[in-house]
Write a protein that holds these residues in place. Structure first.
Motif, PDB file in Angstrom:
ATOM      1  N   ILE A  40      -0.454  -4.052  11.448  1.00 55.26           N
ATOM      2  CA  ILE A  40      -1.304  -4.704  10.467  1.00 55.26           C
ATOM      3  C   ILE A  40      -0.443  -4.992   9.244  1.00 55.26           C
ATOM      4  O   ILE A  40       0.259  -4.128   8.737  1.00 55.26           O
ATOM      5  CB  ILE A  40      -2.505  -3.813  10.098  1.00 55.26           C
ATOM      6  N   ASN A  41      -0.471  -6.225   8.778  1.00 53.54           N
ATOM      7  CA  ASN A  41       0.279  -6.628   7.608  1.00 53.54           C
ATOM      8  C   ASN A  41      -0.077  -5.696   6.456  1.00 53.54           C
ATOM      9  O   ASN A  41      -1.240  -5.526   6.128  1.00 53.54           O
ATOM     10  CB  ASN A  41      -0.084  -8.075   7.281  1.00 53.54           C
ATOM     11  N   ASP A  86     -13.204  -6.419  12.690  1.00 54.75           N
ATOM     12  CA  ASP A  86     -13.718  -7.768  12.922  1.00 54.75           C
ATOM     13  C   ASP A  86     -15.155  -7.708  13.420  1.00 54.75           C
ATOM     14  O   ASP A  86     -15.947  -8.610  13.172  1.00 54.75           O
ATOM     15  CB  ASP A  86     -12.851  -8.497  13.951  1.00 54.75           C
ATOM     16  N   SER A  87     -15.485  -6.656  14.161  1.00 57.43           N
ATOM     17  CA  SER A  87     -16.848  -6.425  14.633  1.00 57.43           C
ATOM     18  C   SER A  87     -16.996  -4.942  14.927  1.00 57.43           C
ATOM     19  O   SER A  87     -16.017  -4.252  15.190  1.00 57.43           O
ATOM     20  CB  SER A  87     -17.154  -7.254  15.884  1.00 57.43           C
ATOM     21  N   ILE A  88     -18.217  -4.477  14.878  1.00 60.47           N
ATOM     22  CA  ILE A  88     -18.492  -3.058  15.122  1.00 60.47           C
ATOM     23  C   ILE A  88     -19.820  -2.958  15.855  1.00 60.47           C
ATOM     24  O   ILE A  88     -20.734  -3.748  15.607  1.00 60.47           O
ATOM     25  CB  ILE A  88     -18.524  -2.245  13.805  1.00 60.47           C
ATOM     26  N   ARG A  89     -19.901  -1.996  16.771  1.00 62.30           N
ATOM     27  CA  ARG A  89     -21.165  -1.718  17.439  1.00 62.30           C
ATOM     28  C   ARG A  89     -21.221  -0.232  17.742  1.00 62.30           C
ATOM     29  O   ARG A  89     -20.202   0.451  17.737  1.00 62.30           O
ATOM     30  CB  ARG A  89     -21.335  -2.550  18.694  1.00 62.30           C
ATOM     31  N   LYS A 120      -8.314  -7.519  15.251  1.00 68.43           N
ATOM     32  CA  LYS A 120      -7.371  -8.505  15.777  1.00 68.43           C
ATOM     33  C   LYS A 120      -7.290  -8.464  17.305  1.00 68.43           C
ATOM     34  O   LYS A 120      -6.215  -8.440  17.883  1.00 68.43           O
ATOM     35  CB  LYS A 120      -5.997  -8.309  15.151  1.00 68.43           C
ATOM     36  N   GLY A 121      -8.438  -8.436  17.955  1.00 66.03           N
ATOM     37  CA  GLY A 121      -8.490  -8.486  19.407  1.00 66.03           C
ATOM     38  C   GLY A 121      -8.277  -7.163  20.124  1.00 66.03           C
ATOM     39  O   GLY A 121      -8.322  -7.106  21.347  1.00 66.03           O
TER      40      GLY A 121
END
Length: 179
Positions: A17-18, A53-56, A67-68
């Protein structure tokens, strides 16, 4: 975790991660009030929500994407434990030399994240008491698990910091002696 969420593709790049992006996320996450030395599932979910980016999932058992790459975070508040992990590759696809490199990485370059095998998968993972964690430690843990998963097969590191091994120290001494 459903099996269809396991990623078994080997990433052949040294990707992390940058740091500037990670620092920006850290500052943004700072707007949430997270008490130090008393991390809760609610606090943890807010941090994961901001960096992913998403969470569940539900409290204490989340899957999230960065990032995928799929990561998971599982907590056990009764026993004060936390695990952050990411599946890398099926165990049967590991060559003996890979296992040796993983063990060496756990000593020199994986830092707080570790490589581990469970349920016939190789994982990058971080294990720690939950309540004692602070926000910056959670962010570092997520970054290290993510990076260790991505660097499998290349540099096997979880951050830019590594502890040199004997061979590297000797090579450095030889190079200095030639100057």
């Amino acid at each position: 975790m459903p099996e269809n969420h396991y990623h078994t593709t080997i990433i052949k790049k040294n990707v992390s991660i940058n740091l500037a992006s990670f620092f920006a996320i850290f500052l943004f996450a700072g707007s949430f009030s997270v008490q130090s030395q008393n991390m809760t599932n609610s606090d943890l979910e807010k941090i994961i929500y901001v960096v992913s980016d998403s969470i569940r999932g539900e409290s204490g058992n989340w899957q999230f994407m960065i990032k995928g790459r799929m990561l998971a975070c599982i907590t056990d508040t009764t026993n004060n434990r936390l695990r952050i992990m990411s599946p890398i590759i099926e165990q049967k696809k590991l060559a003996h030399i890979d296992l040796l490199k993983l063990m060496e990485a756990n000593f020199h370059s994986a830092l707080d994240a570790r490589y581990a095998i469970s349920d016939n998968l190789l994982w990058s993972m971080y294990v720690h008491p939950l309540k004692e964690l602070q926000k910056d430690e959670i962010l570092s843990a997520i970054n290290q698990v993510y990076t260790a998963a991505l660097t499998y097969g290349t540099t096997y590191n979880s951050s830019e910091l590594t502890f040199p091994n004997k061979k590297e120290i000797e090579e450095e001494k030889e190079q200095k002696g030639k100057m």
